[in-house]
Scaffold this motif. Structure first.
Motif, PDB file in Angstrom:
ATOM      1  N   GLY A  45       0.364  11.646  17.419  1.00  0.00           N
ATOM      2  CA  GLY A  45      -0.024  11.372  16.265  1.00  0.00           C
ATOM      3  C   GLY A  45      -1.432  10.958  15.957  1.00  0.00           C
ATOM      4  N   SER A  46      -1.902  10.436  15.017  1.00  0.00           N
ATOM      5  CA  SER A  46      -2.991   9.975  14.879  1.00  0.00           C
ATOM      6  C   SER A  46      -3.225   8.849  13.901  1.00  0.00           C
ATOM      7  CB  SER A  46      -4.113  11.046  14.199  1.00  0.00           C
ATOM      8  OG  SER A  46      -3.606  11.144  12.803  1.00  0.00           O
ATOM      9  N   SER A  47      -4.261   7.662  14.224  1.00  0.00           N
ATOM     10  CA  SER A  47      -4.281   6.620  13.464  1.00  0.00           C
ATOM     11  C   SER A  47      -5.951   6.213  13.313  1.00  0.00           C
ATOM     12  CB  SER A  47      -3.686   5.402  14.141  1.00  0.00           C
ATOM     13  OG  SER A  47      -3.641   4.267  13.396  1.00  0.00           O
ATOM     14  N   ASN A  48      -6.036   5.394  12.354  1.00  0.00           N
ATOM     15  CA  ASN A  48      -7.465   5.139  12.061  1.00  0.00           C
ATOM     16  C   ASN A  48      -7.575   3.620  12.173  1.00  0.00           C
ATOM     17  OD1 ASN A  48     -10.111   4.304  10.732  1.00  0.00           O
ATOM     18  ND2 ASN A  48      -9.862   6.540  10.027  1.00  0.00           N
ATOM     19  N   ILE A  49      -8.167   3.064  13.097  1.00  0.00           N
ATOM     20  CA  ILE A  49      -8.482   1.541  13.448  1.00  0.00           C
ATOM     21  C   ILE A  49     -10.021   1.312  13.545  1.00  0.00           C
ATOM     22  CG2 ILE A  49      -6.027   1.622  14.814  1.00  0.00           C
ATOM     23  CD1 ILE A  49      -7.743   1.460  17.432  1.00  0.00           C
ATOM     24  N   PHE A 413      -5.953  -4.308   3.457  1.00  0.00           N
ATOM     25  CA  PHE A 413      -6.598  -3.083   2.990  1.00  0.00           C
ATOM     26  C   PHE A 413      -6.669  -2.268   4.378  1.00  0.00           C
ATOM     27  CE2 PHE A 413      -9.723  -6.479   3.992  1.00  0.00           C
ATOM     28  CZ  PHE A 413     -10.198  -6.004   5.349  1.00  0.00           C
ATOM     29  N   ALA A 414      -5.942  -2.549   5.302  1.00  0.00           N
ATOM     30  CA  ALA A 414      -5.888  -1.642   6.610  1.00  0.00           C
ATOM     31  C   ALA A 414      -5.027  -0.649   6.510  1.00  0.00           C
ATOM     32  CB  ALA A 414      -5.390  -2.592   7.837  1.00  0.00           C
ATOM     33  N   LEU A 415      -5.269   0.476   7.331  1.00  0.00           N
ATOM     34  CA  LEU A 415      -4.473   1.866   7.265  1.00  0.00           C
ATOM     35  C   LEU A 415      -4.401   2.624   5.830  1.00  0.00           C
ATOM     36  CD1 LEU A 415      -1.336   0.262   9.087  1.00  0.00           C
ATOM     37  CD2 LEU A 415      -3.011   1.448  10.055  1.00  0.00           C
ATOM     38  N   GLN A 416      -5.789   2.878   5.688  1.00  0.00           N
ATOM     39  CA  GLN A 416      -6.078   3.531   4.308  1.00  0.00           C
ATOM     40  C   GLN A 416      -5.385   4.968   4.341  1.00  0.00           C
ATOM     41  OE1 GLN A 416      -8.494   2.730   1.879  1.00  0.00           O
ATOM     42  NE2 GLN A 416      -8.427   0.660   2.730  1.00  0.00           N
ATOM     43  N   ARG A 419      -1.807   4.978   2.268  1.00  0.00           N
ATOM     44  CA  ARG A 419      -1.701   4.754   0.839  1.00  0.00           C
ATOM     45  C   ARG A 419      -0.890   5.519   0.014  1.00  0.00           C
ATOM     46  NH1 ARG A 419      -7.211   6.494   1.481  1.00  0.00           N
ATOM     47  NH2 ARG A 419      -7.647   8.123   0.226  1.00  0.00           N
ATOM     48  N   SER A 420      -0.364   5.217  -1.142  1.00  0.00           N
ATOM     49  CA  SER A 420       0.560   6.049  -1.743  1.00  0.00           C
ATOM     50  C   SER A 420      -0.436   6.924  -3.101  1.00  0.00           C
ATOM     51  CB  SER A 420       1.623   5.255  -2.518  1.00  0.00           C
ATOM     52  OG  SER A 420       0.749   4.204  -3.675  1.00  0.00           O
ATOM     53  N   LEU A 421       0.456   7.884  -3.573  1.00  0.00           N
ATOM     54  CA  LEU A 421      -0.562   8.394  -4.679  1.00  0.00           C
ATOM     55  C   LEU A 421      -1.251   7.945  -5.663  1.00  0.00           C
ATOM     56  CD1 LEU A 421       2.054  11.594  -5.480  1.00  0.00           C
ATOM     57  CD2 LEU A 421      -0.230  11.550  -4.207  1.00  0.00           C
ATOM     58  N   CYS A 422      -0.567   6.473  -6.092  1.00  0.00           N
ATOM     59  CA  CYS A 422      -1.111   5.990  -6.879  1.00  0.00           C
ATOM     60  C   CYS A 422      -2.435   4.877  -6.090  1.00  0.00           C
ATOM     61  CB  CYS A 422      -0.114   4.893  -7.618  1.00  0.00           C
ATOM     62  SG  CYS A 422       0.561   3.652  -6.857  1.00  0.00           S
ATOM     63  N   GLY A 423      -2.544   4.829  -5.140  1.00  0.00           N
ATOM     64  CA  GLY A 423      -3.511   4.224  -4.594  1.00  0.00           C
ATOM     65  C   GLY A 423      -3.157   2.498  -3.970  1.00  0.00           C
ATOM     66  N   ALA A 424      -2.077   2.551  -3.875  1.00  0.00           N
ATOM     67  CA  ALA A 424      -1.571   1.043  -3.380  1.00  0.00           C
ATOM     68  C   ALA A 424      -1.417   1.157  -1.812  1.00  0.00           C
ATOM     69  CB  ALA A 424      -0.046   0.591  -4.055  1.00  0.00           C
ATOM     70  N   LEU A 425      -1.948   0.309  -1.095  1.00  0.00           N
ATOM     71  CA  LEU A 425      -1.861   0.359   0.347  1.00  0.00           C
ATOM     72  C   LEU A 425      -0.516  -0.504   0.911  1.00  0.00           C
ATOM     73  CD1 LEU A 425      -4.687   1.102  -0.424  1.00  0.00           C
ATOM     74  CD2 LEU A 425      -5.349   0.375   2.181  1.00  0.00           C
ATOM     75  N   ASN A 426      -0.278  -0.253   2.046  1.00  0.00           N
ATOM     76  CA  ASN A 426       0.866  -0.931   2.736  1.00  0.00           C
ATOM     77  C   ASN A 426       2.092  -1.146   1.885  1.00  0.00           C
ATOM     78  OD1 ASN A 426      -0.546  -1.985   5.586  1.00  0.00           O
ATOM     79  ND2 ASN A 426      -2.222  -2.215   4.253  1.00  0.00           N
ATOM     80  N   ASP A 480      -8.272   0.586 -11.820  1.00  0.00           N
ATOM     81  CA  ASP A 480      -9.282   1.898 -11.396  1.00  0.00           C
ATOM     82  C   ASP A 480      -8.713   3.199 -12.255  1.00  0.00           C
ATOM     83  OD1 ASP A 480     -10.594   0.748  -9.361  1.00  0.00           O
ATOM     84  OD2 ASP A 480      -9.200   1.295  -7.952  1.00  0.00           O
ATOM     85  N   GLN A 481      -9.533   3.684 -12.865  1.00  0.00           N
ATOM     86  CA  GLN A 481      -9.399   5.128 -13.543  1.00  0.00           C
ATOM     87  C   GLN A 481      -8.985   5.972 -12.744  1.00  0.00           C
ATOM     88  OE1 GLN A 481      -8.835   5.339 -16.703  1.00  0.00           O
ATOM     89  NE2 GLN A 481      -9.322   3.212 -17.189  1.00  0.00           N
ATOM     90  N   HIS A 482      -9.719   5.930 -11.405  1.00  0.00           N
ATOM     91  CA  HIS A 482      -9.702   6.921 -10.355  1.00  0.00           C
ATOM     92  C   HIS A 482      -9.130   6.194  -9.250  1.00  0.00           C
ATOM     93  CE1 HIS A 482     -12.113   9.799 -12.769  1.00  0.00           C
ATOM     94  NE2 HIS A 482     -12.984   8.377 -12.798  1.00  0.00           N
ATOM     95  N   SER A 483      -7.518   6.075  -9.120  1.00  0.00           N
ATOM     96  CA  SER A 483      -7.205   5.251  -8.238  1.00  0.00           C
ATOM     97  C   SER A 483      -6.717   5.922  -6.576  1.00  0.00           C
ATOM     98  CB  SER A 483      -5.519   5.011  -8.597  1.00  0.00           C
ATOM     99  OG  SER A 483      -4.916   6.290  -8.963  1.00  0.00           O
ATOM    100  N   ASN A 484      -7.006   7.462  -6.603  1.00  0.00           N
ATOM    101  CA  ASN A 484      -6.658   7.800  -5.545  1.00  0.00           C
ATOM    102  C   ASN A 484      -8.239   8.256  -4.817  1.00  0.00           C
ATOM    103  OD1 ASN A 484      -4.087   8.475  -5.723  1.00  0.00           O
ATOM    104  ND2 ASN A 484      -4.533  10.630  -6.758  1.00  0.00           N
ATOM    105  N   TYR A 485      -8.796   6.789  -4.374  1.00  0.00           N
ATOM    106  CA  TYR A 485     -10.192   6.903  -3.731  1.00  0.00           C
ATOM    107  C   TYR A 485      -9.978   7.293  -2.361  1.00  0.00           C
ATOM    108  CZ  TYR A 485      -7.878   2.694  -2.220  1.00  0.00           C
ATOM    109  OH  TYR A 485      -7.138   1.611  -1.702  1.00  0.00           O
TER     110      TYR A 485
END
Length: 485
Positions: A45-49, A413-416, A419-426, A480-485
C-alpha cells in the motif's frame, strides 16, 4: 551525526510481489507460510507521512550512561550491576543497551522530548520508498547484519539470549546494512521497540518489536515485515489514555530502541466548513439517507486548540487528561490533535457556544450526516455509494486505525489522501466521532472498523479515542466554495 532526516511524502509499505522478489524468496527457501503471511497480512500500500528525524543507531550503553549522569536516573540495567569491570563502557559502550524496563524507555524519551517510532516511520527508515525487502535491497546479505545466519545458525536462540554479551555487536559494525536514508543496524543485533499496536492483541495493547535480533530474524523475514505476537511486548495506555506506551516492566532479552523527532506541522487549511450537497442515498448497510438541502460540515475534527477556546470562554470543566497547571491545559505539541475524553453533553455545550460565535446554528454530528459525508457518490459513478471516504478499497495508509501503527491520535489535518468527496478529513480513524448520545462512528486509532455495517458503535462512552465535529444547515460566509482541495 545523531539523527537522520527521513523525507516526507508518499512511500510504499508492505510487500509488493514481483518476479524478481518471488525468485529471491525461493532462493532463501522461506517457509510457505511466511510468504503467505507477507501477501495476506502485509499487502503493498502507500501512505503519506510528514518528514521526521530518527536516530541513526539504536541507543547505546554509553548514551544510556550519559542519560543516567545527566538526570541522576536510577535505572541501571541488571547486567551492569553485577559487572564490576571498570572497562565495561570501553568494551561495551557502542553496543545497544538492553535489560531496560518500559519505564526506563519512557524516561529517556521524556528527557529527549522524543518518541518511539510508529509503524510507518520505522518501515520507511528501514526500507525507503521503493518497497525493498531489506534496508540494503531485495537480496538477503547475512554479513550486512548481526543475525543467526552469521554464525551458521549453530547457536540456538535461547543460548544467544542468555549470553547476549557474546553475540551483540557494535551499532556501527555493519555500515553496508544501512537503509536508503543512512539509518544503520535496523536489522538483527537487537529488537527495536515501536508504538505499533498489533491488531490481534486483544484487550491489552501489544506493541510490535521490529528488526529481529542476533537470536531471531534474518532471512526468515521476521525483520521488516512479520510481527508475530511472540515478538510483541505489553503496552499500556498513558497520558490520560490518549496514546500508547510500553508497559513498565522488564523488557524481553535482546530488546533495544531508538527514538524519533517529530516536527509539529501547521495545518495547510484552517478549520472551516465544507459543503455537503443535498442527496438521496440508498445504502445496503444502513437505512437510506435523504438530505433535501445542502449542509456544511466541519473540515476537521475539533482539536485541542479549538476546544481550549471554549474552555477558556465558558469556564467548563477540563477533559480528564488535561491539567490546570499547564499553560495550554495539554502538551503544546498536541494542540492540533483531536480533543478526546469529552462527553456528548460536552459536545452539545460546545455547539451552543460555537453557534453564538459564528451567528449560525451549529449542531452535533448526526449518523445521517456522517454517513452521507463518508458514502457520498461521485459524479459518473452511477449513484453507487462509496464504502469509505476515499473510495471502495480499504487502505491502512489513508486512516489512523490500529493497523496503521501510529499508536496515538494524529493532527486533525493528517492523512490528506483519506479525505472525503466533500473535503472532510479523518471521518474514519483518528478519533471516533459522536453522532448521538451513546453512539460513535468511524473507529479510531485504538479501535478500528473496516466493514460499513460496523461503522456505527452503540453503547459508546467518553474515552481516549472519542472526539467530535459539528455541522450546520446555515450557509456560512466562510465555507470553501472549492472543497475538494
Amino acid at each position: 551525526k545523531v539523527y537522520v532526516r527521513v523525507p516526507g511524502g508518499e512511500f510504499k509499505f508492505g510487500y509488493g510481489p514481483s518476479p524478481q522478489r518471488t525468485q529471491l524468496l525461493k532462493n532463501l527457501k522461506s517457509p510457505g507460510h511466511v510468504v503467505k503471511d507477507l501477501a495476506c497480512k502485509h499487502p503493498e500500500g502507500s501512505s503519506n507521512i510528514p518528514f521526521f528525524f530518527i536516530r541513526r543507531y539504536p541507543i547505546t550503553n554509553r548514551e544510556w550512561k550519559d542519560f543516567i549522569n545527566a538526570e541522576n536516573y536510577p535505572g541501571i540495567p541488571k547486567r551492569w550491576e553485577s559487572d564490576e569491570d571498570p572497562d565495561f563502557l570501553t568494551r561495551e559502550g557502542k553496543k545497544p543497551v538492553t535489560g531496560l524496563t518500559g519505564k526506563d524507555v519512557d524516561a529517556f524519551c521524556d528527557w529527549r522530548n522524543t518518541r518511539l517510532p510508529g509503524r510507518f516511520q520505522w518501515e520507511k527508515a528501514a526500507r525507503g520508498q521503493d518497497g525493498r525487502l531489506f534496508p540494503w535491497g531485495d537480496e538477503f546479505e547475512p554479513h550486512y547484519c548481526n543475525c543467526p545466519e552469521q554464525h551458521g545458525c549453530i547457536y540456538g536462540a535461547d543460548m544467544v539470549k542468555s549470553h547476549s554479551e557474546l553475540f551483540i555487536t557494535r551499532v556501527d559494525q555493519h555500515p553496508h546494512g544501512a537503509g536508503p536514508c543512512g539509518v544503520e543496524d535496523m536489522v538483527g543485533n537487537t529488537w527495536e521497540l515501536t508504538r505499533y499496536i498489533l491488531p490481534e492483541g486483544g484487550g491489552r495493547p501489544q506493541l510490535a518489536r521490529m528488526g529481529g535480533s542476533a537470536a531471531e530474524g534474518g532471512m526468515n523475514l521476521t525483520t521488516c515485515f512479520i510481527n508475530r505476537m511472540e515478538n510483541a511486548v505489553d503496552g499500556r495506555l498513558e497520558g490520560g489514555n490518549h496514546r500508547v506506551g510500553v508497559a513498565h516492566r522488564v523488557l524481553p532479552p535482546l530488546t533495544g530502541f531508538r527514538d524519533v523527532i517529530e516536527p509539529v506541522p501547521a495545518p495547510p487549511y484552517r478549520q472551516g466548513f465544507v459543503r455537503l450537497d443535498k442527496a438521496d442515498l440508498k445504502l445496503e448497510w444502513s437505512s437510506d439517507i435523504h438530505l433535501p438541502y445542502d449542509a456544511y460540515i466541519a473540515r476537521y475534527q475539533v482539536s485541542n486548540d479549538e476546544y481550549s477556546e471554549f474552555i477558556r470562554d465558558k469556564g467548563r470543566s477540563l477533559p480528564c487528561h488535561w491539567s490546570e497547571h499547564d499553560e495550554w491545559f495539554f502538551p503544546y505539541h498536541l494542540r492540533y490533535h483531536p480533543v478526546v475524553n469529552v462527553t456528548y453533553e460536552d459536545v452539545i455545550a460546545f455547539c451552543q457556544w460555537k453557534s453564538s460565535k459564528f451567528g449560525i446554528r451549529c449542531h452535533p454530528l448526526t449518523e445521517s450526516i456522517w454517513r452521507l459525508a463518508v458514502h457520498q457518490t461521485h459524479p459518473g459513478s452511477g449513484g453507487r455509494p462509496r464504502k469509505y471516504p476515499w473510495g471502495n478499497d480499504y487502505s491502512i495508509g489513508l486512516c489512523n486505525h490500529p493497523s496503521a501503527g501510529y499508536g496515538e491520535t494524529l493532527p486533525v489535518f493528517a492523512l490528506q489522501g483519506g479525505r472525503s468527496l466533500c473535503g472532510a478529513l479523518n471521518l474514519m480513524g483518528n478519533a471516533a466521532e459522536w453522532v448521538s448520545k451513546g453512539k460513535t462512528a468511524g473507529g479510531s486509532w485504538l479501535h478500528g472498523v473496516q466493514s460499513p455495517g460496523n461503522f456505527i458503535v452503540s453503547g459508546a462512552e467518553a474515552g481516549p479515542d472519542v472526539g467530535f465535529r459539528y455541522f450546520t444547515y446555515d450557509a456560512p460566509d466562510h465555507h470553501d466554495q472549492h472543497s475538494n482541495y
